[in-house]
Motif scaffolding. Structure first.
Motif, PDB file in Angstrom:
ATOM      1  N   ALA A   1     -19.112  15.258 -23.952  1.00  0.00           N
ATOM      2  CA  ALA A   1     -17.938  15.851 -23.305  1.00  0.00           C
ATOM      3  C   ALA A   1     -16.750  14.893 -23.334  1.00  0.00           C
ATOM      4  N   ARG A   2     -17.005  13.617 -23.109  1.00  0.00           N
ATOM      5  CA  ARG A   2     -15.916  12.638 -23.138  1.00  0.00           C
ATOM      6  C   ARG A   2     -15.304  12.534 -24.530  1.00  0.00           C
ATOM      7  N   ARG A   3     -16.145  12.532 -25.549  1.00  0.00           N
ATOM      8  CA  ARG A   3     -15.616  12.444 -26.912  1.00  0.00           C
ATOM      9  C   ARG A   3     -14.824  13.696 -27.271  1.00  0.00           C
TER      10      ARG A   3
ATOM     11  N   SER B   1     -18.477  16.120 -15.574  1.00  0.00           N
ATOM     12  CA  SER B   1     -17.546  16.029 -16.704  1.00  0.00           C
ATOM     13  C   SER B   1     -16.262  16.768 -16.342  1.00  0.00           C
ATOM     14  N   PRO B   2     -15.136  16.066 -16.234  1.00  0.00           N
ATOM     15  CA  PRO B   2     -13.885  16.711 -15.821  1.00  0.00           C
ATOM     16  C   PRO B   2     -13.461  17.863 -16.728  1.00  0.00           C
ATOM     17  N   ASN B   3     -13.893  17.850 -17.974  1.00  0.00           N
ATOM     18  CA  ASN B   3     -13.486  18.902 -18.917  1.00  0.00           C
ATOM     19  C   ASN B   3     -14.607  19.892 -19.210  1.00  0.00           C
TER      20      ASN B   3
ATOM     21  N   PRO C   1     -18.582  19.599 -29.727  1.00  0.00           N
ATOM     22  CA  PRO C   1     -17.313  20.236 -29.354  1.00  0.00           C
ATOM     23  C   PRO C   1     -16.086  19.477 -29.835  1.00  0.00           C
ATOM     24  N   GLU C   2     -16.213  18.220 -30.191  1.00  0.00           N
ATOM     25  CA  GLU C   2     -15.056  17.490 -30.724  1.00  0.00           C
ATOM     26  C   GLU C   2     -14.593  18.049 -32.063  1.00  0.00           C
ATOM     27  N   ASN C   3     -15.434  18.910 -32.695  1.00  0.00           N
ATOM     28  CA  ASN C   3     -15.054  19.530 -33.962  1.00  0.00           C
ATOM     29  C   ASN C   3     -14.192  20.782 -33.778  1.00  0.00           C
TER      30      ASN C   3
END
Length: 268
Positions: A22-24, A53-55, A225-227
């Motif tokens: 999540a952070r990435r 996770s804030p996001n 999810p970074e993709n």
């Protein structure tokens, strides 16, 4: 901001580092991810991941692939958990639920009936609490549509949509948005790419289904999810528009499909 409307952050592929994933994603510009539950055994896990996770936020539901092991008591438990979660701003909907007629063991008459029963009861829960549904529609679009017409939730998403234009319009007519992800990055995915260019942009939401459905540039590796921004850029290229046009439209569509996201996104 980019919103990933469908992830499985507790998947074993992440080795227990869902919070790191999540952070990435946040560092890559994904300001919100929606974590799907699949069965009662991971309800606590997805809620904890979202809380840490804030996001991130989460949905609760029983996936059709988990229905063979599920019991009627699990449906009662889901209703109880949903009622308790309504006060949690990070709880946003019912998912992942639906029908799967791709896996052979799920296509027997007994399993078809059980899937339908679990799906219908979860649609009732969504309707009763005014929540969106995130639906699994693998080789089952028409059957999912039939049940949605009879038990209508207020909104939702047809996840990993790969049906016909007519089926897509039927989902839209019922108020459901259509989820597109890594599949549209493959040049050989002609049907999906055609749908992604011809459907109204306001009815398309973006998703990774991480760790599944990896985009072309990492296939066959595990997705993340970074993709999502790269998938959004691929959709923009297909449609011949600027990436910001897709980002803004997908954000707006995500809030329409999952209204409880609005408060979370405003706080990010």
């Amino acid at each position: 901001m980019w919103i990933d409307t469908h992830v499985h952050l507790d998947a074993r592929e992440y080795g227990g580092d869902g919070a790191g994933v999540a952070r990435r994603a946040e560092a890559a510009g994904v300001s919100m991810i929606v974590i799907m539950a699949v069965e009662p055994g991971n309800f606590d896990t997805v809620a904890a991941l979202a809380a840490g996770s804030p996001n991130a936020c989460y949905a609760l539901g029983i996936h059709p692939m988990c229905v063979p092991q599920a019991h009627d008591d699990d449906l009662a438990y889901l209703r109880t958990r949903v009622e308790a979660a309504m006060g949690d701003p990070r709880f946003v909907g019912i998912g992942e639920i639906g029908l799967d007629f791709f896996i052979p063991e799920l296509t027997t008459p007994e399993m078809r009936e059980k899937q339908a029963r679990f799906f219908r009861e979860q649609l009732r829960i969504a309707r009763d609490f005014g929540l969106p549904v995130m639906t699994h529609v693998r080789r089952s679009q028409d059957q999912v549509l039939k049940h949605l017409r009879q038990i209508r939730p207020p909104s939702g998403i047809a996840h990993a949509f790969n049906g016909s234009l007519q089926q897509a319009q039927n989902f839209i007519d019922l108020g459901l948005h259509l989820g597109f992800g890594g599949n549209l990055t493959f040049t050989r995915a002609l049907q999906i790419r055609r749908l992604a260019t011809e459907l109204p942009l306001d009815w398309i939401v973006l998703e990774t289904d991480s760790p599944d459905i990896a985009p072309s540039w990492i296939h066959p590796g595990s997705n993340s999810p970074e993709n999502l921004p790269g998938i959004g850029a691929a959709l923009a290229e297909l449609r011949g528009v600027d990436t910001d046009v897709v980002r803004v439209a997908a954000h707006r569509a995500s809030l329409a499909a999952i209204p409880r996201l609005a408060g979370l996104c405003a706080a990010v």
